[in-house]
Design a protein around this motif. Structure first.
Motif, PDB file in Angstrom:
ATOM      1  N   ASP A   3      41.997 -12.265   3.714  1.00 18.81           N
ATOM      2  CA  ASP A   3      41.608 -10.935   4.178  1.00 18.81           C
ATOM      3  C   ASP A   3      40.950 -10.134   3.067  1.00 18.81           C
ATOM      4  OD1 ASP A   3      42.478 -11.338   6.734  1.00 18.81           O
ATOM      5  OD2 ASP A   3      44.463 -10.430   6.401  1.00 18.81           O
ATOM      6  N   GLN A   4      41.466 -10.239   1.880  1.00 16.57           N
ATOM      7  CA  GLN A   4      40.936  -9.476   0.758  1.00 16.57           C
ATOM      8  C   GLN A   4      39.548  -9.981   0.367  1.00 16.57           C
ATOM      9  OE1 GLN A   4      43.902  -9.825  -2.245  1.00 16.57           O
ATOM     10  NE2 GLN A   4      45.253  -8.299  -1.299  1.00 16.57           N
ATOM     11  N   SER A   5      39.328 -11.268   0.439  1.00 13.89           N
ATOM     12  CA  SER A   5      38.025 -11.800   0.053  1.00 13.89           C
ATOM     13  C   SER A   5      36.949 -11.406   1.076  1.00 13.89           C
ATOM     14  CB  SER A   5      38.092 -13.312  -0.119  1.00 13.89           C
ATOM     15  OG  SER A   5      38.397 -13.918   1.112  1.00 13.89           O
ATOM     16  N   GLU A   6      37.307 -11.366   2.379  1.00 15.43           N
ATOM     17  CA  GLU A   6      36.350 -10.945   3.394  1.00 15.43           C
ATOM     18  C   GLU A   6      36.024  -9.469   3.259  1.00 15.43           C
ATOM     19  OE1 GLU A   6      37.706 -11.996   7.254  1.00 15.43           O
ATOM     20  OE2 GLU A   6      37.834 -14.125   6.773  1.00 15.43           O
ATOM     21  N   ARG A   7      37.038  -8.639   3.029  1.00 16.00           N
ATOM     22  CA  ARG A   7      36.807  -7.212   2.851  1.00 16.00           C
ATOM     23  C   ARG A   7      35.963  -6.941   1.618  1.00 16.00           C
ATOM     24  NH1 ARG A   7      42.635  -4.753   3.473  1.00 16.00           N
ATOM     25  NH2 ARG A   7      43.187  -5.976   5.260  1.00 16.00           N
ATOM     26  N   GLY A   8      36.230  -7.678   0.577  1.00 14.57           N
ATOM     27  CA  GLY A   8      35.467  -7.502  -0.653  1.00 14.57           C
ATOM     28  C   GLY A   8      34.002  -7.844  -0.444  1.00 14.57           C
ATOM     29  N   ALA A   9      33.721  -8.876   0.339  1.00 13.30           N
ATOM     30  CA  ALA A   9      32.341  -9.262   0.600  1.00 13.30           C
ATOM     31  C   ALA A   9      31.630  -8.206   1.448  1.00 13.30           C
ATOM     32  CB  ALA A   9      32.302 -10.619   1.308  1.00 13.30           C
ATOM     33  N   GLU A  10      32.345  -7.613   2.434  1.00 11.98           N
ATOM     34  CA  GLU A  10      31.757  -6.580   3.278  1.00 11.98           C
ATOM     35  C   GLU A  10      31.470  -5.319   2.476  1.00 11.98           C
ATOM     36  OE1 GLU A  10      34.211  -5.879   6.644  1.00 11.98           O
ATOM     37  OE2 GLU A  10      33.964  -7.901   7.430  1.00 11.98           O
ATOM     38  N   GLU A  11      32.393  -4.930   1.610  1.00 12.34           N
ATOM     39  CA  GLU A  11      32.226  -3.723   0.834  1.00 12.34           C
ATOM     40  C   GLU A  11      31.139  -3.865  -0.214  1.00 12.34           C
ATOM     41  OE1 GLU A  11      36.096  -2.833  -0.682  1.00 12.34           O
ATOM     42  OE2 GLU A  11      36.880  -2.314   1.296  1.00 12.34           O
ATOM     43  N   SER A  12      30.913  -5.065  -0.704  1.00 13.05           N
ATOM     44  CA  SER A  12      29.911  -5.266  -1.739  1.00 13.05           C
ATOM     45  C   SER A  12      28.496  -5.319  -1.167  1.00 13.05           C
ATOM     46  CB  SER A  12      30.214  -6.546  -2.513  1.00 13.05           C
ATOM     47  OG  SER A  12      30.059  -7.669  -1.675  1.00 13.05           O
ATOM     48  N   GLY A  13      28.345  -5.272   0.154  1.00 16.52           N
ATOM     49  CA  GLY A  13      27.017  -5.238   0.759  1.00 16.52           C
ATOM     50  C   GLY A  13      26.497  -6.589   1.175  1.00 16.52           C
ATOM     51  N   ASN A  14      27.325  -7.604   1.231  1.00 17.26           N
ATOM     52  CA  ASN A  14      26.879  -8.932   1.597  1.00 17.26           C
ATOM     53  C   ASN A  14      26.968  -9.190   3.102  1.00 17.26           C
ATOM     54  OD1 ASN A  14      26.333  -9.524  -1.012  1.00 17.26           O
ATOM     55  ND2 ASN A  14      28.303 -10.554  -1.401  1.00 17.26           N
ATOM     56  N   ARG A  15      27.290  -8.179   3.893  1.00 16.03           N
ATOM     57  CA  ARG A  15      27.411  -8.454   5.326  1.00 16.03           C
ATOM     58  C   ARG A  15      26.029  -8.488   5.977  1.00 16.03           C
ATOM     59  NH1 ARG A  15      29.663  -2.849   7.903  1.00 16.03           N
ATOM     60  NH2 ARG A  15      28.454  -1.674   6.438  1.00 16.03           N
ATOM     61  N   ASP A  16      25.961  -9.094   7.138  1.00 13.55           N
ATOM     62  CA  ASP A  16      24.707  -9.299   7.858  1.00 13.55           C
ATOM     63  C   ASP A  16      24.184  -7.968   8.389  1.00 13.55           C
ATOM     64  OD1 ASP A  16      22.587 -10.440   9.118  1.00 13.55           O
ATOM     65  OD2 ASP A  16      23.740 -11.213  10.817  1.00 13.55           O
ATOM     66  N   THR A  17      22.966  -7.569   8.036  1.00 17.16           N
ATOM     67  CA  THR A  17      22.384  -6.300   8.491  1.00 17.16           C
ATOM     68  C   THR A  17      21.672  -6.446   9.832  1.00 17.16           C
ATOM     69  OG1 THR A  17      20.367  -6.762   7.257  1.00 17.16           O
ATOM     70  CG2 THR A  17      22.069  -5.418   6.157  1.00 17.16           C
ATOM     71  N   GLY A  18      21.586  -7.611  10.375  1.00 16.51           N
ATOM     72  CA  GLY A  18      20.905  -7.855  11.637  1.00 16.51           C
ATOM     73  C   GLY A  18      21.832  -7.768  12.831  1.00 16.51           C
ATOM     74  N   THR A  19      22.864  -6.940  12.772  1.00 18.66           N
ATOM     75  CA  THR A  19      23.788  -6.833  13.893  1.00 18.66           C
ATOM     76  C   THR A  19      23.113  -6.099  15.041  1.00 18.66           C
ATOM     77  OG1 THR A  19      24.700  -4.786  13.010  1.00 18.66           O
ATOM     78  CG2 THR A  19      25.815  -6.846  12.405  1.00 18.66           C
ATOM     79  N   ALA A  20      23.488  -6.465  16.228  1.00 20.64           N
ATOM     80  CA  ALA A  20      22.893  -5.896  17.432  1.00 20.64           C
ATOM     81  C   ALA A  20      23.610  -4.616  17.825  1.00 20.64           C
ATOM     82  CB  ALA A  20      22.974  -6.908  18.567  1.00 20.64           C
ATOM     83  N   ALA A  21      22.858  -3.671  18.334  1.00 18.86           N
ATOM     84  CA  ALA A  21      23.406  -2.417  18.836  1.00 18.86           C
ATOM     85  C   ALA A  21      23.140  -2.343  20.329  1.00 18.86           C
ATOM     86  CB  ALA A  21      22.761  -1.236  18.126  1.00 18.86           C
ATOM     87  N   VAL A  22      23.988  -1.660  21.037  1.00 20.29           N
ATOM     88  CA  VAL A  22      23.826  -1.508  22.486  1.00 20.29           C
ATOM     89  C   VAL A  22      22.818  -0.390  22.735  1.00 20.29           C
ATOM     90  CG1 VAL A  22      24.980  -0.956  24.637  1.00 20.29           C
ATOM     91  CG2 VAL A  22      26.176  -2.293  22.902  1.00 20.29           C
ATOM     92  N   VAL A  23      21.771  -0.707  23.494  1.00 23.33           N
ATOM     93  CA  VAL A  23      20.702   0.241  23.790  1.00 23.33           C
ATOM     94  C   VAL A  23      20.533   0.300  25.300  1.00 23.33           C
ATOM     95  CG1 VAL A  23      18.251   0.733  23.491  1.00 23.33           C
ATOM     96  CG2 VAL A  23      19.533  -0.322  21.642  1.00 23.33           C
ATOM     97  N   ASP A  24      20.364   1.507  25.814  1.00 18.59           N
ATOM     98  CA  ASP A  24      20.105   1.682  27.243  1.00 18.59           C
ATOM     99  C   ASP A  24      18.713   1.135  27.560  1.00 18.59           C
ATOM    100  OD1 ASP A  24      20.209   2.445  29.895  1.00 18.59           O
ATOM    101  OD2 ASP A  24      19.736   4.552  29.485  1.00 18.59           O
ATOM    102  N   ILE A  25      18.628   0.216  28.517  1.00 16.24           N
ATOM    103  CA  ILE A  25      17.365  -0.453  28.832  1.00 16.24           C
ATOM    104  C   ILE A  25      16.323   0.532  29.362  1.00 16.24           C
ATOM    105  CG2 ILE A  25      17.996  -1.132  31.175  1.00 16.24           C
ATOM    106  CD1 ILE A  25      16.101  -3.403  28.841  1.00 16.24           C
ATOM    107  N   HIS A  26      16.761   1.563  30.096  1.00 20.91           N
ATOM    108  CA  HIS A  26      15.825   2.560  30.627  1.00 20.91           C
ATOM    109  C   HIS A  26      15.166   3.340  29.494  1.00 20.91           C
ATOM    110  CE1 HIS A  26      14.049   5.304  33.465  1.00 20.91           C
ATOM    111  NE2 HIS A  26      14.597   6.334  32.827  1.00 20.91           N
ATOM    112  N   GLN A  27      15.944   3.757  28.513  1.00 20.52           N
ATOM    113  CA  GLN A  27      15.388   4.485  27.374  1.00 20.52           C
ATOM    114  C   GLN A  27      14.467   3.586  26.549  1.00 20.52           C
ATOM    115  OE1 GLN A  27      18.776   5.916  25.250  1.00 20.52           O
ATOM    116  NE2 GLN A  27      19.099   7.661  26.624  1.00 20.52           N
ATOM    117  N   TYR A  28      14.823   2.335  26.410  1.00 18.83           N
ATOM    118  CA  TYR A  28      13.995   1.403  25.645  1.00 18.83           C
ATOM    119  C   TYR A  28      12.640   1.208  26.310  1.00 18.83           C
ATOM    120  CZ  TYR A  28      12.296  -2.940  23.641  1.00 18.83           C
ATOM    121  OH  TYR A  28      11.519  -3.895  23.051  1.00 18.83           O
TER     122      TYR A  28
END
Length: 132
Positions: A3-28
């Motif tokens: 758990d500590q090694s995963e948290r450390g990797a996320e806090e250091s900025g190594n997490r994936d920046t290509g995560t998907a966000a939920v967007v309303d299809i009508h607005q898009y």
């Protein structure tokens, strides 16, 4: 310990920046291809009432309606193969300034402009003149 090694990797900025966000299809879809400007039913009724009157007088014979991205245009013709005699335009960008509605002549001059369509269409009302 894992758990500590995963948290450390996320806090250091190594997490994936290509995560998907939920967007309303009508607005898009609206942001990619905005809906065209159209005449509402009451506006079209007022325009067609004037059109019918002028057709009855023999002044107009044909019309065309264009719904563009920035404005709606009702064009009036004496004959279908000619340039329009008049254009009745609705431009929402001008609603706060001079008024969204305007009547434009065949030469490109603005004959009347305003916030209310019925007031703008009064340019087609003919006044009676006394002839000696």
């Amino acid at each position: 310990m894992s758990d500590q090694s995963e948290r450390g990797a996320e806090e250091s900025g190594n997490r994936d920046t290509g995560t998907a966000a939920v967007v309303d299809i009508h607005q898009y879809r609206q942001s990619r291809d905005p809906l065209p400007v159209t005449f509402h039913r009451r506006e079209l009724d007022a325009i067609l009432w004037i059109y019918g009157r002028m057709v009855g007088e023999g002044a107009w014979r044909d019309y065309a309606i264009d719904h563009l991205k920035d404005k709606a245009v009702f064009s009036v013709f004496k004959r279908s193969g000619e340039y329009p005699l008049y254009r009745i335009e609705k431009d929402p960008k001008l609603a706060a300034k001079q008024g969204a509605f305007s009547v434009i002549g065949a030469d490109g001059r603005i004959l009347k402009r305003g916030h209310e369509l019925k007031q703008v269409l009064k340019v087609f009302d003919r006044t009676l003149k006394l002839v000696d």
